[in-house]
Design a protein around this motif. Structure first.
Motif, PDB file in Angstrom:
ATOM      1  N   GLU A 330       1.372 -12.411 -30.835  1.00  0.00           N
ATOM      2  CA  GLU A 330       1.154 -11.427 -29.779  1.00  0.00           C
ATOM      3  C   GLU A 330       1.518 -10.106 -30.155  1.00  0.00           C
ATOM      4  O   GLU A 330       2.745  -9.756 -30.540  1.00  0.00           O
ATOM      5  N   LEU A 331       0.765  -9.316 -29.496  1.00  0.00           N
ATOM      6  CA  LEU A 331       1.691  -7.634 -29.853  1.00  0.00           C
ATOM      7  C   LEU A 331       1.597  -7.169 -28.688  1.00  0.00           C
ATOM      8  O   LEU A 331       0.235  -7.714 -28.221  1.00  0.00           O
ATOM      9  N   ARG A 332       3.095  -6.448 -28.407  1.00  0.00           N
ATOM     10  CA  ARG A 332       2.773  -5.694 -27.485  1.00  0.00           C
ATOM     11  C   ARG A 332       3.094  -4.009 -27.806  1.00  0.00           C
ATOM     12  O   ARG A 332       3.715  -3.585 -28.167  1.00  0.00           O
ATOM     13  N   VAL A 333       2.041  -3.486 -26.474  1.00  0.00           N
ATOM     14  CA  VAL A 333       2.078  -1.647 -26.890  1.00  0.00           C
ATOM     15  C   VAL A 333       2.408  -0.796 -25.430  1.00  0.00           C
ATOM     16  O   VAL A 333       2.253  -1.543 -24.116  1.00  0.00           O
ATOM     17  N   VAL A 334       4.123  -0.698 -26.386  1.00  0.00           N
ATOM     18  CA  VAL A 334       4.521  -0.914 -24.219  1.00  0.00           C
ATOM     19  C   VAL A 334       4.789   0.895 -24.675  1.00  0.00           C
ATOM     20  O   VAL A 334       5.012   2.383 -25.439  1.00  0.00           O
ATOM     21  N   TYR A 335       4.610   1.442 -23.051  1.00  0.00           N
ATOM     22  CA  TYR A 335       5.190   2.647 -22.795  1.00  0.00           C
ATOM     23  C   TYR A 335       6.015   2.801 -22.038  1.00  0.00           C
ATOM     24  O   TYR A 335       6.282   2.182 -21.185  1.00  0.00           O
ATOM     25  N   LYS A 346      -0.075  -3.199 -22.418  1.00  0.00           N
ATOM     26  CA  LYS A 346      -0.632  -4.400 -23.102  1.00  0.00           C
ATOM     27  C   LYS A 346      -0.229  -4.967 -23.852  1.00  0.00           C
ATOM     28  O   LYS A 346       0.121  -5.060 -24.847  1.00  0.00           O
ATOM     29  N   SER A 347      -0.563  -6.447 -23.514  1.00  0.00           N
ATOM     30  CA  SER A 347      -0.609  -8.082 -24.566  1.00  0.00           C
ATOM     31  C   SER A 347      -2.157  -7.798 -24.968  1.00  0.00           C
ATOM     32  O   SER A 347      -2.389  -7.852 -24.713  1.00  0.00           O
ATOM     33  N   CYS A 359      -2.346   1.000 -23.537  1.00  0.00           N
ATOM     34  CA  CYS A 359      -0.607   0.734 -23.148  1.00  0.00           C
ATOM     35  C   CYS A 359      -0.964   0.525 -21.506  1.00  0.00           C
ATOM     36  O   CYS A 359       0.252  -0.493 -21.132  1.00  0.00           O
ATOM     37  N   GLY A 360      -1.944  -0.317 -21.164  1.00  0.00           N
ATOM     38  CA  GLY A 360      -1.629  -1.428 -20.399  1.00  0.00           C
ATOM     39  C   GLY A 360      -2.363  -0.604 -19.056  1.00  0.00           C
ATOM     40  O   GLY A 360      -2.080   0.458 -19.031  1.00  0.00           O
ATOM     41  N   LYS A 361      -1.331  -1.639 -17.901  1.00  0.00           N
ATOM     42  CA  LYS A 361      -1.018  -1.554 -17.038  1.00  0.00           C
ATOM     43  C   LYS A 361       0.665  -1.132 -16.729  1.00  0.00           C
ATOM     44  O   LYS A 361       0.815  -1.336 -16.972  1.00  0.00           O
TER      45      LYS A 361
END
Length: 555
Positions: A330-335, A346-347, A359-361
């Motif tokens: 799993e990759l997580r992009v974090v802001y 964002k996963s 960067c997801g919610k």
């Protein structure tokens, strides 16, 4: 995470873990095939209390502000926690400029009373002597740093007939706990410095624990994990909040200041990961790209794989998702930011799902929105300024009300200065700093979009774009390229790269505007490496200064 109480502080959390499975490893400092230091939960609390006693014996008292110049190491760990147990706020940041102007600014912003540094750190000592006449351990004065009164030497190794710091702790008593409150200032965190202006944010015990909760949620950290995070404790992404809130095991690389850097940094990192086998971790975008470019390492049978890996700190391109299945499940992009903590993630579990800059919610009750220059929300898929609201938005930058006023917005919102958009699903796309925008006549060009377009050219490892002055178009882009040393093809020349970029620039990015077709990138310069700050963010201002100097252009 449910165990965190409103009355908790760093002191109570250190004590909690010291009696909760006390033999569990808390911090591991290691180098591939070499020295390895493991500290259990019980040892971390005991040695931190002994460090507090040692610091008190060196003249540090509750309320003093301590600048720790000791680099990432077990010594830094116990000094930081020792200061926390004493009720002494700490600032952990290295000296960057050779004349020390940067550290003088930071010390004055934070009203630093005490400096702690390695007695054998000749570089830092020589720089400090320019501003602190007669620098030596003990009482000092400085006209340019009026608050400073004390210097403490931490001997990482036995030196000048004195024992090392870690040996000295064995002779100290465990200091009695200071009655810290959740809203007491714990740490001063520096911002990334991308604007070139030094700024500090004060964070309390409560805020540090909330940020730890945010970070754990965003990066997918779970109890029982071994997390690779090489960040310094002085940065929002490196402060040990994961340990305080979850009791996780933290893995950090063990570095020796006098030791030369590894000849093959990517292999060195890979060897450490394979040796220690962390279940999760944080890697910079460039580290992902470097590892993915080394099939000779990562494709070996039985090679290390993480359960989840996270990245962030600068705009992320979808190519990093190639790590899924090769480095992680799993990759997580974090802001996030120093000013507002961690705000969205964002996963991804499939590389095909990835999108550039997503960067997801927002999570944990936080709010985000995208607005125009009049602070009115913009339509879906429209670029604007990002706003964030949560209950730990900083109160302000220390002693910099004008800088604070630029980012604080009525209603409790923070404007971090990033350009973003939001899609129909509520995902936030962050393209980069508003200050990075290149103005070409009446058009605002986002360099990150150009960089994403051009980074896939063969033989290119990294590309960054900055503005150069132009009489006709106001600015013209300059491509700053780091070649891929592992490429198996003949390297492209600067002319080849500019030719390929011109077509993409006009047809894709400028929508075929006849008026602006002459504004294609004018220069292509090659670099051994791009200037990055401690968080791995591109220092675009410094890069632009280097470009103008190489081109002989006066701005």
């Amino acid at each position: 995470m449910d165990q965190i109480k409103a009355t908790d502080t760093v002191t109570t959390r250190l004590q909690h873990w010291s009696v909760t499975n006390p033999d569990t490893p808390a911090f591991i400092y290691a180098k591939p095939g070499g020295t390895r230091h493991v500290y259990t939960r019980e040892q971390v609390y005991s040695l931190s209390r002994r460090a507090a006693s040692w610091l008190r014996g060196k003249g540090v008292s509750r309320g003093d502000v301590v600048l720790c110049l000791v680099p990432s190491s077990p010594e830094q760990l116990f000094i930081v926690f020792g200061c926390s147990l004493l009720g002494a706020p700490v600032l952990v940041i290295p000296i960057i400029l050779s004349d020390g102007r940067d550290i003088v600014v930071m010390m004055n912003l934070g009203n630093v009373n005490t400096i702690v540094l390695d007695a054998e750190d000749e570089t830092s000592i020589s720089i400090l002597k320019k501003h602190i006449p007669g620098l030596a351990e003990g009482k000092v004065t400085s006209d340019v740093i009026p608050s400073l009164s004390n210097v403490v030497f931490c001997n990482k190794d036995a030196w000048n007939s004195r024992t090392s710091f870690l040996e000295a702790l064995a002779d100290e008593n465990e200091a009695a706990k200071v009655d810290c409150k959740p809203d007491d200032v714990l740490v001063f965190l520096p911002t990334s410095g991308s604007t070139g202006v030094g700024k500090l944010v004060a964070r309390t015990h409560r805020e540090a624990l909330v940020i730890g909760l945010q970070s754990a949620k965003a990066f997918g950290v779970e109890p029982g994990d071994v997390v690779y995070n090489p960040g310094s404790f002085g940065w929002v992404s490196g402060y040990p909040g994961h340990y305080l809130v979850l009791g996780i095991t933290r893995l950090l690389p063990l570095k020796t200041p006098t030791e030369p850097p590894p000849e093959d940094p990517t292999k060195h990192l890979w060897d450490l990961l394979c040796q220690e086998k962390p279940t999760s971790g944080f890697l910079k975008g460039a580290e992902f790209e470097a590892l993915l470019g080394r099939p000779d390492l990562i494709n070996q049978k039985g090679a290390w794989r993480a359960r989840v890996l996270g990245t962030g700190s600068h705009p992320i391109r979808k190519s990093v998702a190639e790590a899924i299945g090769r480095l992680t499940s799993e990759l997580r992009v974090v802001y996030g930011s120093t000013e507002a903590g961690f705000n969205s993630f964002k996963s991804y579990r499939e590389a095909s799902q990835a999108k550039d800059f997503n960067c997801g919610k927002a999570f944990l009750g936080q709010e985000v929105k995208v607005v125009d220059s009049d602070l009115r929300e913009v339509p879906t898929a429209t670029k604007g300024q990002l706003l964030i609201r949560n209950d730990i938005i900083m109160s302000g930058y220390l002693k910099q009300p004008d800088e604070t006023a630029k980012v604080k917005v009525d209603g409790g919102w923070l404007k971090p200065g990033d350009i973003a958009s939001m899609d129909e699903n509520g995902d936030v796309f962050v393209y980069g700093r508003e200050s990075d925008i290149i103005m070409i006549r009446g058009l605002f060009l986002y360099p990150q979009l150009l960089e994403a377009e051009f980074s896939n050219l063969p033989g290119i490892a990294e590309v960054a774009i900055v503005a150069t002055p132009d009489e006709q178009y106001v600015n013209r882009p300059c491509l700053c390229v780091v070649r891929d040393k592992n490429a198996k093809m003949a390297p492209l020349s600067a002319a080849d790269i500019l030719t390929r970029c011109a077509d993409s620039f006009n047809k894709v990015l400028m929508a075929g505007s006849a008026e602006l077709q002459g504004a294609v990138p004018k220069y292509c310069l090659f670099f051994e490496a791009l200037p990055l700050n401690r968080n791995g963010k591109l220092q675009r201002k410094i890069l632009r200064e280097q470009v103008l100097q190489r081109l002989g252009i006066t701005d």
